[in-house]
Write a protein that holds these residues in place. Structure first.
Motif, PDB file in Angstrom:
ATOM      1  N   VAL A 170       0.837  -1.206   0.000  1.00 14.45           N
ATOM      2  CA  VAL A 170       0.000   0.000   0.000  1.00 14.45           C
ATOM      3  C   VAL A 170       0.872   1.258   0.000  1.00 14.45           C
ATOM      4  CG1 VAL A 170      -1.737   1.324   1.278  1.00 14.45           C
ATOM      5  CG2 VAL A 170      -1.857  -1.174   1.246  1.00 14.45           C
ATOM      6  N   VAL A 171       1.929   1.233   0.797  1.00 16.15           N
ATOM      7  CA  VAL A 171       2.749   2.425   1.041  1.00 16.15           C
ATOM      8  C   VAL A 171       3.759   2.690  -0.065  1.00 16.15           C
ATOM      9  CG1 VAL A 171       4.470   3.437   2.608  1.00 16.15           C
ATOM     10  CG2 VAL A 171       2.481   2.232   3.535  1.00 16.15           C
ATOM     11  N   ALA A 172       4.306   1.658  -0.674  1.00 19.05           N
ATOM     12  CA  ALA A 172       5.429   1.806  -1.612  1.00 19.05           C
ATOM     13  C   ALA A 172       5.218   2.884  -2.678  1.00 19.05           C
ATOM     14  CB  ALA A 172       5.743   0.464  -2.267  1.00 19.05           C
ATOM     15  N   PRO A 173       4.056   2.946  -3.336  1.00 18.18           N
ATOM     16  CA  PRO A 173       3.882   3.978  -4.371  1.00 18.18           C
ATOM     17  C   PRO A 173       3.822   5.400  -3.806  1.00 18.18           C
ATOM     18  CG  PRO A 173       2.324   2.173  -4.669  1.00 18.18           C
ATOM     19  CD  PRO A 173       2.915   2.024  -3.302  1.00 18.18           C
ATOM     20  N   VAL A 184     -15.593   6.267   6.874  1.00 16.34           N
ATOM     21  CA  VAL A 184     -16.196   5.419   5.839  1.00 16.34           C
ATOM     22  C   VAL A 184     -15.212   5.142   4.703  1.00 16.34           C
ATOM     23  CG1 VAL A 184     -18.035   5.265   4.125  1.00 16.34           C
ATOM     24  CG2 VAL A 184     -18.528   6.177   6.394  1.00 16.34           C
ATOM     25  N   ALA A 185     -14.475   6.184   4.277  1.00 14.99           N
ATOM     26  CA  ALA A 185     -13.506   5.994   3.195  1.00 14.99           C
ATOM     27  C   ALA A 185     -12.398   5.046   3.627  1.00 14.99           C
ATOM     28  CB  ALA A 185     -12.917   7.333   2.776  1.00 14.99           C
ATOM     29  N   LEU A 186     -11.933   5.178   4.868  1.00 18.09           N
ATOM     30  CA  LEU A 186     -10.887   4.291   5.366  1.00 18.09           C
ATOM     31  C   LEU A 186     -11.392   2.858   5.440  1.00 18.09           C
ATOM     32  CD1 LEU A 186      -8.038   3.943   6.488  1.00 18.09           C
ATOM     33  CD2 LEU A 186      -8.934   4.469   8.771  1.00 18.09           C
ATOM     34  N   ALA A 243      -2.660   3.914   8.577  1.00 16.86           N
ATOM     35  CA  ALA A 243      -4.013   4.291   8.169  1.00 16.86           C
ATOM     36  C   ALA A 243      -3.979   5.522   7.270  1.00 16.86           C
ATOM     37  CB  ALA A 243      -4.877   4.549   9.404  1.00 16.86           C
ATOM     38  N   HIS A 244      -3.127   6.479   7.619  1.00 11.83           N
ATOM     39  CA  HIS A 244      -3.008   7.710   6.843  1.00 11.83           C
ATOM     40  C   HIS A 244      -2.560   7.424   5.415  1.00 11.83           C
ATOM     41  CE1 HIS A 244      -1.263  11.400   5.324  1.00 11.83           C
ATOM     42  NE2 HIS A 244      -0.046  10.924   5.462  1.00 11.83           N
ATOM     43  N   TYR A 245      -1.551   6.586   5.252  1.00 11.51           N
ATOM     44  CA  TYR A 245      -1.067   6.274   3.913  1.00 11.51           C
ATOM     45  C   TYR A 245      -2.078   5.432   3.135  1.00 11.51           C
ATOM     46  CZ  TYR A 245       3.463   8.479   4.210  1.00 11.51           C
ATOM     47  OH  TYR A 245       4.459   9.420   4.279  1.00 11.51           O
ATOM     48  N   THR A 246      -2.886   4.674   3.842  1.00 13.94           N
ATOM     49  CA  THR A 246      -3.944   3.919   3.170  1.00 13.94           C
ATOM     50  C   THR A 246      -4.969   4.870   2.551  1.00 13.94           C
ATOM     51  OG1 THR A 246      -3.661   2.059   4.706  1.00 13.94           O
ATOM     52  CG2 THR A 246      -5.722   2.151   3.472  1.00 13.94           C
ATOM     53  N   ILE A 247      -5.309   5.927   3.282  1.00 11.86           N
ATOM     54  CA  ILE A 247      -6.239   6.937   2.756  1.00 11.86           C
ATOM     55  C   ILE A 247      -5.607   7.670   1.568  1.00 11.86           C
ATOM     56  CG2 ILE A 247      -7.137   9.236   3.267  1.00 11.86           C
ATOM     57  CD1 ILE A 247      -9.063   7.234   4.133  1.00 11.86           C
ATOM     58  N   LEU A 248      -4.330   8.050   1.687  1.00  6.76           N
ATOM     59  CA  LEU A 248      -3.654   8.735   0.580  1.00  6.76           C
ATOM     60  C   LEU A 248      -3.623   7.858  -0.672  1.00  6.76           C
ATOM     61  CD1 LEU A 248      -0.591  10.567   2.194  1.00  6.76           C
ATOM     62  CD2 LEU A 248      -2.758  11.548   1.430  1.00  6.76           C
ATOM     63  N   ARG A 249      -3.380   6.576  -0.498  1.00  6.82           N
ATOM     64  CA  ARG A 249      -3.356   5.647  -1.636  1.00  6.82           C
ATOM     65  C   ARG A 249      -4.745   5.582  -2.273  1.00  6.82           C
ATOM     66  NH1 ARG A 249      -0.575   0.907  -3.223  1.00  6.82           N
ATOM     67  NH2 ARG A 249      -1.382   0.452  -5.321  1.00  6.82           N
ATOM     68  N   TRP A 250      -5.766   5.597  -1.457  1.00 10.64           N
ATOM     69  CA  TRP A 250      -7.149   5.571  -1.935  1.00 10.64           C
ATOM     70  C   TRP A 250      -7.432   6.801  -2.803  1.00 10.64           C
ATOM     71  CZ3 TRP A 250     -10.778   1.961  -2.143  1.00 10.64           C
ATOM     72  CH2 TRP A 250     -12.128   2.299  -2.214  1.00 10.64           C
TER      73      TRP A 250
END
Length: 314
Positions: free
Chosen positions: A117-120, A261-263, A298-305
């Motif tokens: 998730v984080v790599a990009p 909800v987005a997370l 969690a923060h980087y998961t949202i950014l990836r989204w």
């Protein structure tokens, strides 16, 4: 006026400024943070003696991966009255350049599910707000509302505030003052298209700041735990709002917004290969395994989204 360079900032590697701009381009209704000519633009409140005005700054990438900061325009009579060091410090804060993120990348590489998730996103920093008041108001607007609708409401609010500086035919806005929102009415804020309860909450927070009952700006220097306690002590401010306000103002990720909800949808997609949102408890269970890095994960998961789900709009 002719612009002038006010300084250079050297981010700690890895720092991916073009990717920061790429994420900002996903915002359908830009409010305060703008991308123009492959640079970051922002209007900031500035003061000189008893004079108050706006300063428009531009940040661009230099050949050696440093960032050049330029003062492009101001509503003050003279640029000589602006303290360049204060302006640079504010830009450094907003861009999150003082955040110690590299240890998180080192850790994430040891966690295959997380790293995919984080790599990009390696090298991206979270943009912070200039004030805690701004962070709290922006987050209140986003409570239980679609992201693009929240951006539209936030855009309306900054335009309503009227703190604008035009440059090269384009308007740039700074956030309304607490006094402005404190003196507003629910009827006046109706175009926000949020609930009346949230309008009342915005006005209540602003009035509490103006009366000196809450010192929100002090929270930038306190521990995340103390700031969280103060925020959740305000009637109408729950876990989600406090967690995202802390992220926006401190760059602190001590708490996971598990009821986002987005997370919930992003976690389901990236960690479980599913569609739609998952229960809050499953979000908590997903990130608790990352210990002190749970909030950043969690923060980087949202950014990836945001990066994957939304198309560039500018």
């Amino acid at each position: 006026m002719m612009h002038r360079q006010i300084g250079t900032l050297s981010p700690q590697a890895p720092y991916n400024f073009p990717l920061v701009l790429e994420i900002l381009r996903r915002y359908a209704h830009p409010t305060l943070d703008h991308v123009h000519q492959d640079a970051y633009w922002r209007a900031l409140h500035v003061s000189s003696g008893n004079a108050h005005g706006l300063a428009l700054i531009r940040v661009n990438l230099l050949e050696n991966d440093d960032l050049g900061v330029a003062l492009m325009a101001t509503t003050l009579d003279s640029t000589d009255s602006i303290d360049d060091s204060d302006l640079l410090a504010e830009v450094r804060h907003i861009l999150g350049l003082d955040m110690n993120v590299p240890p998180f990348y080192v850790y994430a590489r040891t966690q295959p599910e997380l790293w995919q998730v984080v790599a990009p996103l390696e090298g991206v920093r979270w943009l912070r707000t200039a004030t805690t008041f701004e962070a709290l108001c922006m987050t209140i607007i986003e409570q239980q509302i679609a992201w693009t609708a929240a951006q539209r409401a936030q855009r309306w609010l900054v335009e309503w505030g009227g703190h604008t500086l035009n440059y090269d035919g384009k308007p740039y806005f700074a956030f309304p003052t607490a006094e402005q929102i404190a003196n507003s009415t629910e009827e006046e804020l109706t175009p926000l298209k949020i609930t009346f309860r949230r309008m009342r909450l915005l006005i209540h927070v602003a009035q509490s700041v103006v009366r000196g009952e809450i010192d929100l700006e002090r929270l930038k220097q306190t521990s995340p735990q103390e700031a969280y306690s103060v925020l959740t002590g305000i009637k109408g401010i729950g876990h989600w709002t406090a967690a995202w306000t802390l992220a926006r103002t401190q760059g602190s990720f001590a708490y996971v917004g598990h009821n986002d909800v987005a997370l919930q949808a992003a976690v389901n997609h990236y960690f479980y290969g599913g569609t739609g949102k998952i229960p809050e408890a499953q979000v908590t269970e997903t990130f608790v395994r990352y210990g002190e890095y749970a909030g950043l994960a969690a923060h980087y998961t949202i950014l990836r989204w945001v990066l994957d789900r939304y198309e560039p709009t500018r």
